[in-house]
Design a protein around this motif. Structure first.
Motif, PDB file in Angstrom:
ATOM      1  N   PRO A   1       4.156 -19.238   0.899  1.00  0.00           N
ATOM      2  CA  PRO A   1       4.397 -17.970   0.197  1.00  0.00           C
ATOM      3  C   PRO A   1       5.584 -17.177   0.739  1.00  0.00           C
ATOM      4  O   PRO A   1       6.355 -16.605  -0.046  1.00  0.00           O
ATOM      5  CB  PRO A   1       3.079 -17.208   0.390  1.00  0.00           C
ATOM      6  CG  PRO A   1       2.055 -18.273   0.625  1.00  0.00           C
ATOM      7  CD  PRO A   1       2.767 -19.355   1.363  1.00  0.00           C
ATOM      8  N   LYS A   2       5.751 -17.121   2.068  1.00  0.00           N
ATOM      9  CA  LYS A   2       6.847 -16.325   2.622  1.00  0.00           C
ATOM     10  C   LYS A   2       8.207 -16.888   2.220  1.00  0.00           C
ATOM     11  O   LYS A   2       9.140 -16.128   1.927  1.00  0.00           O
ATOM     12  CB  LYS A   2       6.721 -16.256   4.147  1.00  0.00           C
ATOM     13  CG  LYS A   2       5.530 -15.427   4.614  1.00  0.00           C
ATOM     14  CD  LYS A   2       5.491 -15.333   6.146  1.00  0.00           C
ATOM     15  CE  LYS A   2       4.303 -14.485   6.592  1.00  0.00           C
ATOM     16  NZ  LYS A   2       4.217 -14.389   8.069  1.00  0.00           N
TER      17      LYS A   2
ATOM     18  N   THR B   1       3.931 -13.607  -8.008  1.00  0.00           N
ATOM     19  CA  THR B   1       2.513 -13.345  -8.273  1.00  0.00           C
ATOM     20  C   THR B   1       1.703 -14.638  -8.210  1.00  0.00           C
ATOM     21  O   THR B   1       0.529 -14.626  -7.841  1.00  0.00           O
ATOM     22  CB  THR B   1       2.319 -12.677  -9.646  1.00  0.00           C
ATOM     23  OG1 THR B   1       2.911 -13.497 -10.662  1.00  0.00           O
ATOM     24  CG2 THR B   1       2.973 -11.306  -9.672  1.00  0.00           C
TER      25      THR B   1
ATOM     26  N   TYR C   1       1.153 -15.363  -4.456  1.00  0.00           N
ATOM     27  CA  TYR C   1       0.261 -14.387  -3.810  1.00  0.00           C
ATOM     28  C   TYR C   1      -0.804 -13.962  -4.815  1.00  0.00           C
ATOM     29  O   TYR C   1      -0.689 -12.922  -5.464  1.00  0.00           O
ATOM     30  CB  TYR C   1       1.048 -13.161  -3.335  1.00  0.00           C
ATOM     31  CG  TYR C   1       1.986 -13.438  -2.186  1.00  0.00           C
ATOM     32  CD1 TYR C   1       1.588 -13.260  -0.868  1.00  0.00           C
ATOM     33  CD2 TYR C   1       3.292 -13.869  -2.422  1.00  0.00           C
ATOM     34  CE1 TYR C   1       2.459 -13.499   0.187  1.00  0.00           C
ATOM     35  CE2 TYR C   1       4.168 -14.127  -1.374  1.00  0.00           C
ATOM     36  CZ  TYR C   1       3.742 -13.935  -0.081  1.00  0.00           C
ATOM     37  OH  TYR C   1       4.604 -14.180   0.965  1.00  0.00           O
TER      38      TYR C   1
ATOM     39  N   GLY D   1      -3.958 -12.930  -4.448  1.00  0.00           N
ATOM     40  CA  GLY D   1      -4.793 -11.783  -4.101  1.00  0.00           C
ATOM     41  C   GLY D   1      -4.120 -10.467  -4.451  1.00  0.00           C
ATOM     42  O   GLY D   1      -2.906 -10.321  -4.275  1.00  0.00           O
ATOM     43  N   ARG D   2      -4.878  -9.486  -4.930  1.00  0.00           N
ATOM     44  CA  ARG D   2      -4.272  -8.247  -5.412  1.00  0.00           C
ATOM     45  C   ARG D   2      -3.578  -7.487  -4.288  1.00  0.00           C
ATOM     46  O   ARG D   2      -2.473  -6.972  -4.472  1.00  0.00           O
ATOM     47  CB  ARG D   2      -5.339  -7.356  -6.064  1.00  0.00           C
ATOM     48  CG  ARG D   2      -5.964  -7.971  -7.304  1.00  0.00           C
ATOM     49  CD  ARG D   2      -6.825  -6.982  -8.047  1.00  0.00           C
ATOM     50  NE  ARG D   2      -6.045  -5.870  -8.572  1.00  0.00           N
ATOM     51  CZ  ARG D   2      -6.551  -4.901  -9.339  1.00  0.00           C
ATOM     52  NH1 ARG D   2      -7.835  -4.919  -9.645  1.00  0.00           N
ATOM     53  NH2 ARG D   2      -5.796  -3.936  -9.785  1.00  0.00           N
ATOM     54  N   ALA D   3      -4.194  -7.398  -3.110  1.00  0.00           N
ATOM     55  CA  ALA D   3      -3.602  -6.640  -2.007  1.00  0.00           C
ATOM     56  C   ALA D   3      -2.327  -7.311  -1.505  1.00  0.00           C
ATOM     57  O   ALA D   3      -1.286  -6.674  -1.348  1.00  0.00           O
ATOM     58  CB  ALA D   3      -4.608  -6.486  -0.870  1.00  0.00           C
ATOM     59  N   GLU D   4      -2.399  -8.631  -1.268  1.00  0.00           N
ATOM     60  CA  GLU D   4      -1.214  -9.332  -0.768  1.00  0.00           C
ATOM     61  C   GLU D   4      -0.132  -9.403  -1.836  1.00  0.00           C
ATOM     62  O   GLU D   4       1.069  -9.370  -1.541  1.00  0.00           O
ATOM     63  CB  GLU D   4      -1.592 -10.741  -0.300  1.00  0.00           C
ATOM     64  CG  GLU D   4      -2.166 -11.634  -1.380  1.00  0.00           C
ATOM     65  CD  GLU D   4      -2.515 -13.032  -0.875  1.00  0.00           C
ATOM     66  OE1 GLU D   4      -2.888 -13.878  -1.709  1.00  0.00           O
ATOM     67  OE2 GLU D   4      -2.407 -13.264   0.345  1.00  0.00           O
ATOM     68  N   GLN D   5      -0.546  -9.450  -3.101  1.00  0.00           N
ATOM     69  CA  GLN D   5       0.422  -9.453  -4.195  1.00  0.00           C
ATOM     70  C   GLN D   5       1.174  -8.132  -4.252  1.00  0.00           C
ATOM     71  O   GLN D   5       2.402  -8.100  -4.441  1.00  0.00           O
ATOM     72  CB  GLN D   5      -0.303  -9.715  -5.516  1.00  0.00           C
ATOM     73  CG  GLN D   5       0.600  -9.914  -6.706  1.00  0.00           C
ATOM     74  CD  GLN D   5      -0.204 -10.207  -7.957  1.00  0.00           C
ATOM     75  OE1 GLN D   5      -0.374  -9.342  -8.813  1.00  0.00           O
ATOM     76  NE2 GLN D   5      -0.705 -11.433  -8.060  1.00  0.00           N
TER      77      GLN D   5
ATOM     78  N   ARG E   1       1.713  -6.087  -1.752  1.00  0.00           N
ATOM     79  CA  ARG E   1       2.645  -6.029  -0.617  1.00  0.00           C
ATOM     80  C   ARG E   1       3.883  -6.886  -0.878  1.00  0.00           C
ATOM     81  O   ARG E   1       5.008  -6.484  -0.572  1.00  0.00           O
ATOM     82  CB  ARG E   1       1.933  -6.491   0.659  1.00  0.00           C
ATOM     83  CG  ARG E   1       0.930  -5.480   1.204  1.00  0.00           C
ATOM     84  CD  ARG E   1       0.501  -5.854   2.614  1.00  0.00           C
ATOM     85  NE  ARG E   1      -0.255  -7.094   2.646  1.00  0.00           N
ATOM     86  CZ  ARG E   1      -1.572  -7.164   2.530  1.00  0.00           C
ATOM     87  NH1 ARG E   1      -2.279  -6.042   2.396  1.00  0.00           N
ATOM     88  NH2 ARG E   1      -2.198  -8.321   2.574  1.00  0.00           N
ATOM     89  N   ALA E   2       3.669  -8.077  -1.438  1.00  0.00           N
ATOM     90  CA  ALA E   2       4.795  -8.970  -1.711  1.00  0.00           C
ATOM     91  C   ALA E   2       5.747  -8.357  -2.737  1.00  0.00           C
ATOM     92  O   ALA E   2       6.976  -8.403  -2.574  1.00  0.00           O
ATOM     93  CB  ALA E   2       4.284 -10.320  -2.211  1.00  0.00           C
TER      94      ALA E   2
END
Length: 470
Positions: free
Chosen positions: A5-6, A121, A124, A126-130, A132-133
């Motif tokens: 992901p990063k 999207t 990532y 997940g809603r929280a990690e999405q 932040r990304a």
């Protein structure tokens, strides 16, 4: 293929950085392009507008095409088109070829902008990690705004205007190869339908409207102005007729029926019109009137960009706490004050023109920094349920259309800087007009932008109905 992901986020940020860099990097190169291609600033205005017009017209179609062929494939196609068009820009022998190549860059950008978000999207879920990304993506993308004048000014001064386009191809190749191996292919939805007629009519309507404005400002006479305006009206009417009938319209008209949603998008259009129009003529003022070299002019434009980038996170927090209305209202009033401060600019070579310009740059930059995030949030909140993706596409389309119209209108009113005093007189008129636009935006904000109280009342409303029914 395993998703990292990063790395995916880094690659999509790099692609979007290029897209937004080519919005701001071009401004400091305008006088050099005009001199190098033996044309005036009115003609060079099309070098800026061709990119914005095509991007605005194809943005919604780009997202749909990405859904249909797969987002990784769409990103790769966007990078390929953008890179090839950048080479064509750098090698352009004349204005016509350069304008056409800039339109090609707009095609690539229309694929990159929505599809890079979709790739992120997907990486990532997940809603929280999405969240932040996407915040990182927006922050890195915003850095292109101040980087454009700084990098562009230095390159133009050292290597000529062609150099601002040569920086794109090597980055495109590196990002494209890495995307090919690091980003999963994803699923293609062959059932998603395209709307080529709507996309073409939207492009024709916007391009001919911009041409009519530029032709009127250059004194081309009524026949070409009236002809272009008539084509724009006919294309607009045809667009409405087509969009009512097709199954998957480029511009879904049902989503524009809500007052709040339509108002928020008109505010986004107004914001880009006033801001980018102001930036266009201020860049000409610094180089053509004050006689500053491109690198110095780019450096002196930083005060309009730094508040915009720095205040976006604060504006987001204010919007979360108080709703969009308060930060939008404060931003509109500050931008109005900054625009009015353009009246202090002077063509007098014995006075320091930059000290007179600085309050305008800071006022507009601070105002837009407070206005941008809330107006997008207002549009998303007012969108029909389950259509946030559509709302994001529409608001970005409105902003790009505002950019194209702003550069056309402001460039036409200011005219060429052959006569510094006449140009500054036009700059003063534009300052007053922009201030008026921002004041109108403040009034519209009071009518269409929700506040925290509105949200609280909306939450309580179902409870009162339930109690009454009992």
């Amino acid at each position: 293929m395993t998703t990292r992901p990063k790395l995916v986020l880094l690659l999509m940020c790099a692609g979007m950085f290029l897209v937004l860099l080519d919005v701001s990097v071009i401004n400091v190169a305008i006088p050099a392009i005009a001199a190098g291609l033996s044309t005036d600033t009115g003609g060079v205005g099309w070098v800026v507008d061709a990119y914005a017009v095509v991007l605005a017209a194809l943005l919604l179609s780009g997202g749909v095409l990405g859904d249909r062929i797969g987002h990784r494939r769409a990103v790769l196609a966007g990078l390929l088109v953008f890179g090839a068009a950048s080479v064509a820009c750098a090698l352009a022998p004349g204005l016509g070829v350069l304008v056409a190549a800039r339109a090609g860059q707009g095609v690539g950008a229309a694929l990159l902008l929505p599809c890079s978000v979709a790739v992120i999207t997907g990486a990532y879920p997940g809603r929280a990690e999405q969240a932040r990304a996407l915040g990182i993506w927006a922050g890195v993308s915003s850095l292109a705004l101040p980087a454009g004048p700084l990098l562009g000014g230095a390159l133009v001064q050292a290597f000529g205007w062609q150099s601002i386009f040569w920086i794109n191809p090597p980055i495109v190749v590196a990002v494209g190869l890495a995307t090919l191996f690091a980003v999963p292919a994803g699923r293609a939805d062959r059932r998603r339908r395209l709307d080529p007629a709507g996309a073409v009519l939207a492009a024709v309507a916007l391009a001919t409207l911009v041409y009519a404005v530029i032709a009127a400002g250059r004194g081309a006479g009524w026949p070409p102005v009236a002809g272009a305006a008539a084509v724009a009206v006919c294309a607009g009417a045809g667009l409405v007729a087509v969009e009512r009938r097709v199954a998957a319209p480029t511009l879904p008209l049902d989503a524009l029926r809500g007052k709040a949603f339509t108002g928020a998008n008109l505010l986004a259009l107004t914001m880009n019109l006033a801001t980018n129009g102001t930036l266009f003529v201020v860049t000409l003022y610094l180089q053509s009137v004050r006689g500053l070299p491109p690198a110095t002019a780019g450096l002196l434009l930083v005060p309009i960009f730094v508040p915009l980038v720095a205040l976006s996170p604060l504006a987001g927090r204010l919007t979360a706490r108080y709703g969009p209305r308060r930060p939008m209202l404060a931003g509109a009033l500050l931008a109005a004050a900054g625009s009015a401060a353009l009246l202090a600019t002077t063509a007098d070579p014995h006075r320091d023109g930059y000290l007179a310009l600085l309050p305008a740059l800071l006022g507009v930059g601070t105002g837009v920094g407070l206005f941008t995030a809330p107006v997008v949030a207002a549009a998303l909140r007012a969108a029909p349920p389950g259509r946030a993706g559509l709302a994001n596409g529409v608001v970005n389309t409105a902003r790009q259309a505002g950019t194209a119209l702003g550069i056309a209108v402001f460039g036409a009113v200011a005219g060429d800087a052959i006569s510094p005093y006449r140009f500054v007189a036009g700059l003063h008129r534009l300052g007053l007009a922009a201030a008026l636009l921002w004041l109108v935006a403040a009034v519209v904000t009071l009518r269409v932008a929700p506040s925290a109280g509105d949200r609280a009342r909306a939450r309580r409303a179902p409870e009162r109905v339930t109690v009454g029914e009992r």
